[in-house]
Design an enzyme around this catalytic site. Structure first.
Site, PDB file in Angstrom:
ATOM      1  N   CYS A  50     -12.662   4.597   4.326  1.00  0.00           N
ATOM      2  CA  CYS A  50     -13.905   4.031   3.808  1.00  0.00           C
ATOM      3  C   CYS A  50     -14.832   3.633   4.947  1.00  0.00           C
ATOM      4  O   CYS A  50     -16.049   3.867   4.888  1.00  0.00           O
ATOM      5  CB  CYS A  50     -13.591   2.825   2.926  1.00  0.00           C
ATOM      6  SG  CYS A  50     -15.049   2.101   2.119  1.00  0.00           S
ATOM      7  N   CYS A  83      -9.296  -2.723  -2.558  1.00  0.00           N
ATOM      8  CA  CYS A  83     -10.295  -3.215  -3.504  1.00  0.00           C
ATOM      9  C   CYS A  83     -10.209  -2.561  -4.875  1.00  0.00           C
ATOM     10  O   CYS A  83     -10.530  -3.189  -5.882  1.00  0.00           O
ATOM     11  CB  CYS A  83     -11.700  -3.047  -2.920  1.00  0.00           C
ATOM     12  SG  CYS A  83     -12.255  -1.331  -2.757  1.00  0.00           S
TER      13      CYS A  83
END
Length: 378
Positions: A105, A201
């Site tokens: 990410c 997340c």
């Protein structure tokens, strides 16, 4: 280095770290523009929670930006997040590897695609709330560990290339978590006591198996058999995706001694279990290595040992002394001076000289991959 009123795009997750980063950058004279990436795809089972892929994070970031007097935007990166992070996460498990989505990410989204948004807004830098130090020199950027070693996140930034590092700012690198919370309290920020997330997340409760079942579906799991290191059949299993190297919980069959997953074979979908000693490894290879200029590998065409360095084989690993040998095709050989447990294919191995990041790569499965194959009946 002086900021000269340069504009910086700040990634705001809605947490205390990125919020205080905005304040610090403003105080240093930067013109700060806050942005929150909307990354929750429609099938993200945690999208309603207070995560960086949830709407509450956007609301918190917007409130903080208003308190700091900086503009705030939301950019929709859901499709890219799905393609670059979630699909990678799933396919790595299908290949018998354990992924590290935070590294991906950072490289592909936060310091990758987001740069196009930064340029469109006239920004010179991208900033985040990572606990790491990026030193900007005339000819290079140097990545160092953050001073708060309990929070240091340099591991997650190892794959950033020089163009990314040279336009990146990490204002929290020389501060401790306690100092950050104290600043947040002094500013009256509503996120001052917000609890840090300790999980991926988009995977609530760190229950990646439930997430994979939701995202892939049971029909995409690769079923197979479980054997011990002596070649004894133990049971069938519901998918190689449900196992990771070093796993102890959830293994079938009784045993007088603790058993662990010691190897995975994606070609036959076999899971191999053994004792703690079978997890020990003293050498391995990594691929897709990103050497930082300070390592001297590219500049001097190294083909021999770099010498002693410290290697972290996972984020929570304290690091251990090793000898690094660069190889062809973006690979490197790592010889550990002290054997380590659960060197896991798919995880990142990051190299340090003291607190300076030399580079890192992705741990490969040992060759030959099936070191216990001879003991297993054909």
């Amino acid at each position: 280095m002086t900021s000269k009123k340069k504009r910086v795009l700040l990634g705001m997750s809605g947490g205390v770290d990125s919020s205080v980063a905005g304040y610090l950058l403003r105080e240093q004279g930067y013109e700060v523009v806050g942005v929150t990436m909307k990354v929750w795809p429609q099938d993200c089972i945690s999208r309603a929670e207070d995560k960086c892929c949830g709407p509450q994070a956007v609301a918190d970031a917007r409130t903080v930006a208003h308190s700091l007097g900086i503009p705030h935007y939301v950019v929709d990166e859901a499709d890219q997040f799905e393609r670059l992070v979630i699909d990678y996460f799933s396919t790595e498990y299908q290949a018998g590897r354990t992924p590290n989505p935070c590294v991906m990410c950072n490289e592909k989204l936060k310091f990758g695609n987001l740069w196009n948004k930064a340029k469109a807004l006239g920004c010179d830098y991208i900033a985040t709330g990572h606990y790491a130090i990026i030193e900007h020199h005339t000819d290079r950027a140097i990545l160092r560990k953050g001073v708060d070693l309990r929070k240091d996140q340099s591991y997650f930034l190892f794959s950033l290339r020089q163009p990314q590092l040279r336009r990146a700012l990490t204002p929290l690198g020389k501060m401790t978590k306690l100092q950050i919370r104290e600043i947040a309290h002094s500013l009256g920020l509503k996120v001052a006591d917000k609890i840090d997330s300790q999980e991926i997340c988009f995977v609530p409760g760190n229950d990646y198996k439930t997430f994979l079942r939701s995202h892939l579906g049971e029909s995409e799991f690769h079923r197979g058999e479980i054997y011990d290191v002596d070649g004894n059949f133990i049971s069938e299993h519901d998918g190689i995706e449900l196992f990771t190297i070093g796993q102890r919980k959830g293994l079938p069959g009784g045993s007088q001694r603790p058993r662990y997953v010691v190897d995975l074979d994606p070609e036959t979908n076999r899971v191999i279990v053994g004792g703690a000693d079978d997890l020990v490894c003293d050498e391995f290879e990594v691929d897709r290595v990103n050497w930082h200029p300070i390592a001297g590998v590219n500049a001097r065409g190294y083909s021999s040992e770099i010498g002693k360095a410290t290697v972290k084989i996972r984020y929570s690993h304290p690091g251990t002394n090793a000898t690094l040998t660069p190889l062809e095709n973006g690979r490197a050989h790592i010889r550990l001076h002290e054997p380590q447990r659960a060197v896991t294919p798919g995880q990142a191995a990051v190299f340090y000289d003291g607190d300076v990041v030399l580079g890192g790569g992705w741990i490969c499965r040992a060759e030959p991959a099936r070191r216990y194959e001879a003991a297993i009946p054909a």
